[in-house]
Design an enzyme around this catalytic site. Structure first.
Site, PDB file in Angstrom:
ATOM      1  N   GLN A  91      27.522  32.389  18.699  1.00  0.00           N
ATOM      2  CA  GLN A  91      27.327  31.028  19.201  1.00  0.00           C
ATOM      3  C   GLN A  91      26.919  30.057  18.107  1.00  0.00           C
ATOM      4  OE1 GLN A  91      24.665  30.925  22.510  1.00  0.00           O
ATOM      5  NE2 GLN A  91      24.892  28.739  22.909  1.00  0.00           N
TER       6      GLN A  91
ATOM      7  N   CYS B 121      26.683  29.361  25.894  1.00  0.00           N
ATOM      8  CA  CYS B 121      26.516  30.811  25.951  1.00  0.00           C
ATOM      9  C   CYS B 121      27.136  31.376  27.222  1.00  0.00           C
ATOM     10  CB  CYS B 121      25.044  31.194  25.862  1.00  0.00           C
ATOM     11  SG  CYS B 121      24.034  30.598  27.243  1.00  0.00           S
TER      12      CYS B 121
ATOM     13  N   HIS C  41      19.506  32.171  29.683  1.00  0.00           N
ATOM     14  CA  HIS C  41      20.509  32.444  28.645  1.00  0.00           C
ATOM     15  C   HIS C  41      21.400  33.577  29.140  1.00  0.00           C
ATOM     16  CE1 HIS C  41      22.144  32.690  24.577  1.00  0.00           C
ATOM     17  NE2 HIS C  41      21.959  33.993  24.609  1.00  0.00           N
TER      18      HIS C  41
ATOM     19  N   ASN D 241      23.819  39.824  23.365  1.00  0.00           N
ATOM     20  CA  ASN D 241      23.480  38.408  23.274  1.00  0.00           C
ATOM     21  C   ASN D 241      24.591  37.710  22.500  1.00  0.00           C
ATOM     22  OD1 ASN D 241      22.461  35.869  22.703  1.00  0.00           O
ATOM     23  ND2 ASN D 241      20.477  36.583  21.970  1.00  0.00           N
TER      24      ASN D 241
ATOM     25  N   TRP E  20      24.675  35.141  20.895  1.00  0.00           N
ATOM     26  CA  TRP E  20      24.251  34.539  19.639  1.00  0.00           C
ATOM     27  C   TRP E  20      24.559  35.445  18.448  1.00  0.00           C
ATOM     28  CZ3 TRP E  20      18.642  32.198  20.507  1.00  0.00           C
ATOM     29  CH2 TRP E  20      18.774  31.045  21.298  1.00  0.00           C
TER      30      TRP E  20
ATOM     31  N   GLU F 297      61.183  65.042  40.387  1.00  0.00           N
ATOM     32  CA  GLU F 297      60.468  64.111  41.260  1.00  0.00           C
ATOM     33  C   GLU F 297      61.439  63.125  41.903  1.00  0.00           C
ATOM     34  OE1 GLU F 297      56.105  63.840  39.068  1.00  0.00           O
ATOM     35  OE2 GLU F 297      57.795  62.697  38.284  1.00  0.00           O
TER      36      GLU F 297
ATOM     37  N   SER G 155      67.500  47.811  63.046  1.00  0.00           N
ATOM     38  CA  SER G 155      66.042  47.746  63.097  1.00  0.00           C
ATOM     39  C   SER G 155      65.575  48.607  64.262  1.00  0.00           C
ATOM     40  CB  SER G 155      65.552  46.302  63.267  1.00  0.00           C
ATOM     41  OG  SER G 155      66.025  45.769  64.490  1.00  0.00           O
TER      42      SER G 155
ATOM     43  N   GLU H 165      60.503  52.438  69.689  1.00  0.00           N
ATOM     44  CA  GLU H 165      61.267  53.469  68.983  1.00  0.00           C
ATOM     45  C   GLU H 165      60.534  53.998  67.747  1.00  0.00           C
ATOM     46  OE1 GLU H 165      65.770  51.805  70.002  1.00  0.00           O
ATOM     47  OE2 GLU H 165      64.755  51.170  68.173  1.00  0.00           O
TER      48      GLU H 165
END
Length: 531
Positions: free
Chosen positions: A55, A61, A215, A236, A238, A444, A469, A474
């Site tokens: 910072q 911050c 802070h 921190n 900073w 797979e 559909s 159903e």
């Protein structure tokens, strides 16, 4: 010697005239490009890490602690910071960054002129004097918000959302479970970004153990050392001023209980670099507020092998006092949490209601989230109450079932656009890739293809009227024929989740449904075998 008129002119470097200049900075500072500050500037040196965030004189911050947390997840940081930028190859003086705004990522371009005094950066800088990705990112975020002065004071959760697209909770530590590590561990395992603060004293003065008041700090790790003590790693922004109590870098005789090898495993460095370890109990006593940014599988795509993020569903809408009714959204909970320590069969989720463009409009409405059980006549099973926040977050844990989410406001004059996001513990994605490679091998694929052929035959058999559909009646016999019978409760959930408005299931929807059910059953069988 005069220059040849055929010599190419030096390329013009980009100047961002749209950047909002703070008149208070002029003429106190000089705007210099990195090429004017060092002989060989680099965009990134040895990777972009939390140690690159130090910072300056700006009170941001809140942004820097959020940035330090984001830097812990490289795939996430790469979404914000395009890593291929350079001061050599293709350099034009222009640098680009990306921020999340209401459901989409937007690009912000800035020039590389940075405010300096006496040849030194006055705002954010890296611990490496020739590295500039972090101060340029700070400048881009300042442009997004309206200038450097707009970054003076704020809350980390706002910056976390802008850099991740996540959902952020603000929690009081005193309200959290006594076993705080059991609360923190699954958050970190799911890739959550966590910030904390001590709110019990004057701004950025220290308590007796070196923790600064009001802070923002970043929580960057949780480990159990060999002497059975649970430690939290904190940073921190900073890059200095650390914890001075037990397990500290400067005054921590407790480290003599831990072997050098284990200290190396923890990455512990006994220097004042802003990062330190402290016990979980000391963490609870020295911090009061914690901000947790929950990430979804979309946000962490590319990092999913490491984390188990939430699954996110989003909706855009409007709260309008002139509308005849409040918007409603369905929430279907099917699969219980995987927490073996929880005896209740419940499903965890988060619901977040974000008001759009509040800074531009200067209007922030009081809003509320209410959740109702379907077919239940009396009040909500969960409610946030009215709150005046940019993003209202409601954490829930309910039994499997079907619910309705209703956002609302008490405001009678103004309307607001919103983004509603629902984060669930488990999504509806299908996992057939058992090796974690992100692809199927030939065996797979054949197994999956055989199932699709079988399910297609079943669909055609039960589509009696050949409408392509299945009618609602159903669905159940078709599932039974596929070897996946369901009870009436699950059938109702299927009707809400997978059917069209006319209560029919399309062919793609039928395959997706069977894939989901088949996967759930196989996962349950695997769990029983492990048990």
């Amino acid at each position: 010697m005069s220059k040849s008129k055929d010599s190419p002119a030096a390329p013009r470097l980009f100047v961002d005239f749209s950047f909002p200049l703070d008149l208070q900075l002029q003429p106190a500072v000089q705007w210099k490009r990195p090429l004017e500050l060092c002989t060989f500037p680099q965009f990134i040196v040895d990777g972009a890490t939390r140690m690159d965030v130090c910072q300056g004189v700006l009170n941001d911050c809140w942004f820097l602690s959020a940035l330090a947390s984001v830097s812990l997840c490289p795939p996430l940081l790469k979404q914000v910071v395009p890593m291929e930028q350079s001061f050599q190859r293709g350099y034009t003086g222009c640098f680009s960054f990306r921020f999340w705004q209401y459901g989409q990522w937007v690009e912000v371009k800035v020039d590389d002129r940075l405010p300096t005094q006496n040849g030194q950066l006055i705002y954010l800088c890296s611990s490496q004097s020739n590295e500039f990705w972090s101060p340029l990112l700070e400048k881009a975020y300042a442009k997004l918000k309206g200038g450097y002065s707009a970054l003076n004071m704020g809350f980390p959760h706002e910056a976390l959302v802008d850099m991740t697209g996540g959902v952020t909770e603000v929690l009081m530590l005193q309200t959290l479970p006594q076993n705080l590590s059991s609360f923190l561990r699954p958050l970190l395992a799911r890739g959550a970004l966590i910030n904390c603060a001590n709110t019990l004293g004057p701004l950025e003065q220290k308590n007796e153990f070196g923790i600064l008041f009001k802070h923002a700090y970043s929580v960057t790790g949780l480990e159990t050392v060999s002497c059975e003590v649970e430690l939290v790693r904190v940073r921190n922004p900073w890059g200095k001023v650390e914890w001075e109590g037990p397990w500290s870098d400067s005054n921590g005789p407790e480290w003599s209980l831990v072997s050098r090898k284990e200290q190396m495993r923890l990455g512990r460095v006994a220097v004042e670099d802003g990062e330190f370890w402290m016990s979980v109990s000391d963490f609870r006593q020295n911090f009061q507020v914690m901000e947790v940014c929950h990430l979804s599988d979309e946000t962490l795509s590319g990092g999913g092998a490491t984390y188990r993020p939430w699954t996110c569903t989003s909706y855009h809408g409007r709260l309008d006092p002139l509308s005849s009714g409040a918007p409603q959204y369905h929430l279907t909970l099917l699969e219980e949490d995987d927490d073996p320590t929880d005896p209740e069969l419940t499903c965890s989720f988060l619901v977040a209601l974000m008001q759009k463009h509040t800074r531009q409009k200067g209007i922030l409405l009081p809003t509320q989230l209410s959740i109702y059980k379907v077919l239940r006549e009396y009040g909500p099973v969960l409610s946030s109450g009215l709150q005046q926040q940019r993003e209202l977050v409601l954490r829930g844990c309910l039994a499997p079932g079907n619910y309705i989410i209703i956002p609302s406001t008490s405001e009678k004059l103004y309307s607001t656009e919103f983004l509603l996001r629902i984060l669930t513990e488990k999504g509806n994605t299908t996992v057939y890739d058992t090796r974690g490679r992100g692809q199927l091998d030939w065996e797979e694929f054949q197994a999956l293809w055989d199932k699709f052929r079988k399910w297609t035959d079943i669909f055609m058999k039960f589509d009696v009227n050949k409408t392509r559909s299945l009618d609602y009646l159903e669905i159940s016999p078709a599932l039974t024929a596929a070897g996946l019978p369901v009870d009436e409760f699950v059938l109702q959930l299927i009707g809400l989740r997978y059917t069209e408005p006319d209560l029919t299931v399309s062919y793609p929807g039928f395959l997706y449904l069977l894939l989901k059910l088949d996967t759930m059953i196989r996962e349950r069988e695997s769990e029983r075998e492990r048990d």
